[in-house]
Design a protein around this motif. Structure first.
Motif: not given
Lengths: 154, 289
Positions: A78-82
Motif C-alpha cells: 500500500g502507499e502507506d507501506g502496509t
C-alpha cells in the motif's frame, strides 16, 4: 519515445531497441526490486506483471511495452507501506533466506493466485515452477501462497 | 539496430519485403535470449505485437481453427484446450507460466528449433501453416513440409507467418516430453499422438530427436494397418511394443548436452507406448459408451 505506465506512474523514455524491460526498470527508472538472476528466462527473479499477466522482464523488449501497464514489486504494498497479504505471508512462513528471488516469487505468486492455480499444493508447485530459489525456501513459498489463497480444494 | 513496429499486417509484410533480414519478434522469449547474450545482433527487429489480428483465432468456413501467429501459449491452453488437446498439452510444457504468457506458436515455427514443443502436435494433427508475402500473397505450407533443417524452415526471406490451421480434434490427442525440471525445459525428446478414428489412422510425431521434428511414418502405417479401429479391443502388448520400436526408428538423434542418442531412442519408444496407451484407453472408453 516509448510511453508506458509503471505502478500507475506514466513514463516516457527513449529506449535502445535492444534494451529489455528489466534493464529499463533498473537502470533508467531506478526500480531495483526487480532482480536480474539469469537474464534468459530460467530463474523468474525478474518477474513483473504486464497488463496484469506475469512475464519475465528480461525477455520482454522495452520497446514492446508501449502503451501498456507494468507492475513491479514496488507497486505491491500500500502507499502507506502496509504490506500486501502475500508479502506478510512470506514473512510469516519464512519463505526466503537471502531474499534475492523473493520479488519475483511474490509477483509470480500473486499471478498464480489470480489465475486460480492454487487448487492443491502440487498445482501451486507446478505453476510456481518458473521461479527458482537457490536457498531452497520452496516449502515456505508454497505455504505462503496457500495462506493467501485459502484452503486447498478437497 | 532498427526497431520496426508496424501497426497493420500490410505494413508488416511491406517492412519484411523492404528488409528481409529483419527478425520478426512476438513475445521475445526466444529472440531476446540471443540478444541479451549478444549471440545475435539482427540489423532490425520487426515487432508484430501491435497487430491485433495476429492475436485472434477463428473457426473457418471449412471447419478448421485458424490460430493467429501471435496467440500466446497461455491462451491456447485456456481457450482452445478442448479442441486442440495435443497442442494445449505441449503448450503447457513450454517454458514457464511467465513464458507461456508471451511465447507463441508463430515464434516456435519461426525459430524452427528441432526441440520446439509445438512442432510434434502440429505434425500429428496435419496442421498447415499460413505464410504470406507482400509480393506473392498467401501460401499454405503443410507442417510436414515446413521443417527443413536445424532452425531452418520453408519460409522465403520476405514471408511472415500469419496463422496455423488445424482441424479440431476428432479423437484423443496426447503429448509427452522428457526434461529435467518442471519448467524451462528444452525437450530432451518429445512425442505427440493424435488419433483420427473416423479415418482409422493416427498421426505420430517425434521432437528433439532428429535435425527436424518429424512424423513417425512407419509407426503411423503400422497403426492404421494393425490396430482394431472398431475400438472394441485393448491393444495387444506386442502391437504396443512394435509401435514404440517403429517410433524410435523414425528418430535420428545425436549425443548432446541434454542426452545421448541411445537414451533418446529408448525414451521415444517409452513415450510412444505411453501416449498410445492413454489415447487408446480414451478411445475404447468412448467407443464403449
Amino acid at each position: 519515445m516509448t510511453a508506458f505506465e509503471v505502478n500507475g506512474r506514466k513514463v516516457d523514455l527513449e529506449v535502445d531497441p535492444r534494451e529489455s524491460l528489466l534493464a529499463v526498470l533498473q537502470d533508467r527508472l531506478h526500480l531495483y526490486g526487480t532482480k536480474k538472476g539469469c537474464d534468459h528466462g530460467q530463474c523468474g527473479a525478474c518477474t513483473v506483471h504486464l497488463d496484469g499477466r506475469r512475464v519475465v522482464s528480461c525477455l520482454t523488449l522495452a520497446s514492446q511495452v508501449e502503451g501498456r501497464e507494468v507492475r513491479t514489486i514496488e507497486g505491491v504494498a500500500g502507499e502507506d507501506g502496509t504490506l500486501h497479504p502475500l508479502q506478510r505471508a512470506f514473512i510469516d512462513n519464512d519463505a526466503m533466506q537471502c531474499g534475492y528471488c523473493t520479488p519475483g516469487q511474490i509477483m509470480s505468486g500473486l499471478a498464480c493466485i489470480a489465475e486460480g492455480h492454487t487448487g492443491d499444493d502440487d498445482e501451486i508447485r507446478e505453476y510456481m515452477s518458473g521461479n527458482l530459489c537457490r536457498c531452497g525456501a520452496y516449502v515456505g513459498i508454497v505455504a505462503a501462497i496457500r495462506q493467501v489463497a485459502g484452503p486447498a480444494e478437497a | 539496430m532498427d526497431f520496426l513496429r508496424p501497426a497493420t499486417w500490410a505494413e508488416a509484410l511491406a517492412a519484411k519485403a523492404a528488409d528481409p533480414t529483419a527478425v520478426p519478434i512476438q513475445g521475445g522469449t526466444d529472440v531476446m535470449v540471443e540478444i541479451n547474450f549478444d549471440v545475435r545482433r539482427p540489423p532490425a527487429l520487426l515487432d508484430l505485437t501491435a497487430i491485433g489480428e495476429l492475436g485472434d483465432w477463428e473457426l473457418t468456413a471449412d471447419g478448421l481453427l485458424r490460430v493467429g501467429a501471435g496467440v500466446p501459449y497461455a491462451r491456447i491452453i485456456t481457450e482452445l484446450g478442448d479442441r486442440l488437446p495435443g497442442l494445449a498439452q505441449a503448450s503447457r510444457t513450454v517454458g514457464s507460466p511467465q513464458i507461456r504468457n508471451r511465447g507463441t506458436v508463430g515464434g516456435n515455427l519461426g525459430a524452427a528449433s528441432p526441440a520446439g514443443d509445438a512442432h510434434p502436435p502440429l505434425l500429428a494433427c496435419d496442421a498447415v501453416i499460413e505464410a504470406e508475402s507482400a509480393a506473392r500473397g498467401t501460401r499454405m505450407i503443410p507442417a510436414t513440409g515446413f521443417y527443413l533443417g536445424v532452425k531452418r524452415n520453408a519460409l522465403e526471406p520476405d514471408e511472415l507467418i500469419r496463422a496455423v490451421h488445424l482441424r479440431p480434434a476428432t479423437g484423443p490427442q496426447y503429448f509427452s516430453k522428457v526434461g529435467t525440471r518442471n519448467a524451462m525445459v528444452i525437450a530432451v525428446c518429445s512425442f505427440a499422438l493424435a488419433l483420427h478414428p473416423g479415418e482409422r489412422r493416427l498421426g505420430a510425431a517425434v521432437g528433439s530427436a532428429a535435425p527436424t521434428p518429424l512424423r513417425a511414418r512407419a509407426a503411423e502405417e503400422f497403426a492404421a494397418r494393425e490396430f482394431d479401429w472398431s475400438g472394441a479391443t485393448a491393444l495387444d502388448p506386442a502391437l504396443l511394443a512394435r509401435f514404440g520400436e517403429l517410433a524410435a526408428e523414425a528418430a535420428s538423434p545425436i549425443d548432446d548436452v541434454r542426452g545421448t542418442a541411445a537414451y533418446r531412442r529408448h525414451a521415444i519408444a517409452v513415450l510412444a507406448r505411453r501416449t498410445l496407451t492413454w489415447a487408446w484407453n480414451d478411445y475404447r472408453g468412448k467407443a464403449a459408451a
